[in-house]
Write a protein that holds these residues in place. Sequence first.
Motif, PDB file in Angstrom:
ATOM      1  N   GLY A 143      42.246  -2.725  15.033  1.00 40.40           N
ATOM      2  CA  GLY A 143      41.169  -3.684  14.163  1.00 40.40           C
ATOM      3  C   GLY A 143      41.043  -3.283  12.883  1.00 40.40           C
ATOM      4  N   THR A 144      40.156  -3.576  12.083  1.00 44.26           N
ATOM      5  CA  THR A 144      39.489  -3.321  10.962  1.00 44.26           C
ATOM      6  C   THR A 144      38.136  -2.883  10.699  1.00 44.26           C
ATOM      7  OG1 THR A 144      39.461  -5.308   9.854  1.00 44.26           O
ATOM      8  CG2 THR A 144      41.764  -4.321   9.768  1.00 44.26           C
ATOM      9  N   ASP A 145      37.885  -2.281   9.659  1.00 38.55           N
ATOM     10  CA  ASP A 145      36.437  -2.259   9.505  1.00 38.55           C
ATOM     11  C   ASP A 145      35.640  -3.510   9.354  1.00 38.55           C
ATOM     12  OD1 ASP A 145      37.892  -2.675   7.048  1.00 38.55           O
ATOM     13  OD2 ASP A 145      36.521  -2.050   5.778  1.00 38.55           O
ATOM     14  N   GLN A 146      36.374  -4.461   8.770  1.00 34.26           N
ATOM     15  CA  GLN A 146      35.535  -5.780   8.634  1.00 34.26           C
ATOM     16  C   GLN A 146      35.683  -6.494  10.037  1.00 34.26           C
ATOM     17  OE1 GLN A 146      33.623  -7.176   6.861  1.00 34.26           O
ATOM     18  NE2 GLN A 146      34.033  -9.261   6.672  1.00 34.26           N
ATOM     19  N   SER A 147      36.888  -6.532  10.847  1.00 36.06           N
ATOM     20  CA  SER A 147      36.885  -6.919  12.273  1.00 36.06           C
ATOM     21  C   SER A 147      35.498  -6.451  13.151  1.00 36.06           C
ATOM     22  CB  SER A 147      38.360  -7.191  12.845  1.00 36.06           C
ATOM     23  OG  SER A 147      38.681  -5.819  13.079  1.00 36.06           O
TER      24      SER A 147
END
Length: 438
Positions: free
Chosen positions: A363-367
């Motif tokens: 995933g990512t920091d935002q997800s």
Amino acid sequence: MSKVRKVHVSEGLGGYYFDDLLAIKAGAGRDGFFYVGTPRVPGQRMVRQPGESISIMLELDSGEVGFGDAVAIQYSGVVGRDPVLIASEYSPHVGSYIAPVLEGRELSSLRDISAELEQITDENGQQLHTGLRYGASQAVLHALSLVQRRTMAEVVADEYGSAVSDVPVPVLAQSGDDRHSGADKMILKRVPAITQGLFNSIDKVGAKGEVLLGYVEWLRDRVLKHGGEGYEPVFHLDVYGMLGRIFDGDMQAVADYVSMLAAAAEPFRLRLEAPVDEGTRDGTIEKMVELRQAIRDRQCEAEICADDWCNTLTDVRAFAEAGAADMIQIKAPDLGSITSCAEAVCVCRANGVKAFLGGTCNGTDQSSRVTANLAMAMRADLIYNKPGMGVDEGLMIVVNEMNRVLALSASRSKGDVGVSAPTLSAHASTKEVSGAST
């Protein structure tokens, strides 16, 4: 009421890699961090290749931008999951299918808009990739939080008649193959559940489970030596169906082995994720029901957690109602819109099953921040540290986000404006318990 003025899209990186699970289980070789061999999963150009993401940005008429990241899990394209999310292939779908639904749209109910996203079909009449639905719904939730001037957790809690948790959701940390130094990091930071260590091949588990047994013994001794007073983590180990494989589908033999692992883990509790994989959802459920009963017959307190073949809300309901697991990983990118994850938590709770709001190292920091808010809103029993496999970075993102939610919630409950609440530790309890549950 604010409207979506424009939908924007950008391509980016995921927090880890896409790995070909079929090739790895078949014995793909290693050369340092690389896997060598021929990929078997469609969409994989290598056995291991960089993870990718697609950022979906909603520009509001206020000028603010809410965004979410479309991602897919490390092991995509297997056990009933959607294909590998190649950004160049799927990012045009945002403009073609998602933008027409959201542009000019008033931001109202997360559930209503997410339901519409779930109904979008492409030119072949197929639902959009789960990752795209996941990212678009994140963007809607983030935008709603901006419009309402509240945390994302508060927005979700209101829509589901819940109350934001007043304690952090316990975290399970994942280390990848660096499962020894990774465990040391988790012990230093007193992570409640340790360690998702990628036990996904025979060499990592042992032909008869001897390698995994040795790791459990090492982990127990390591916690006893360095953990300090009051630190009682759960040993949560994901084995990717390998136990069923090495014991030839004999659940009595698997239960004997699980009892041995549980004894080796004492005084700490043991939970095994995806102990068996029968190649289909129903076959896996049947074997897990049998295994769970066999574990109980031995008066063993080890738990099992469902993961593989538990991809959709329908799958979660099937596993939960069958009594196939003590805990279910709700793998956020696989369920599509985040409202499906919220509803999956409700299904787990209705059936007396613990809800692990997972996700992916890819995933990512935002997800990761969005799902941390979701976990706090729905009072999940467990959440991943994510993204990545480095332990520290993913742990920082989800713990800090949960503590922000706690601080803001505490401040608002007192009627304070612009005043920070006292610092709250993410490890208020070092035991991984269902303290966040209702």
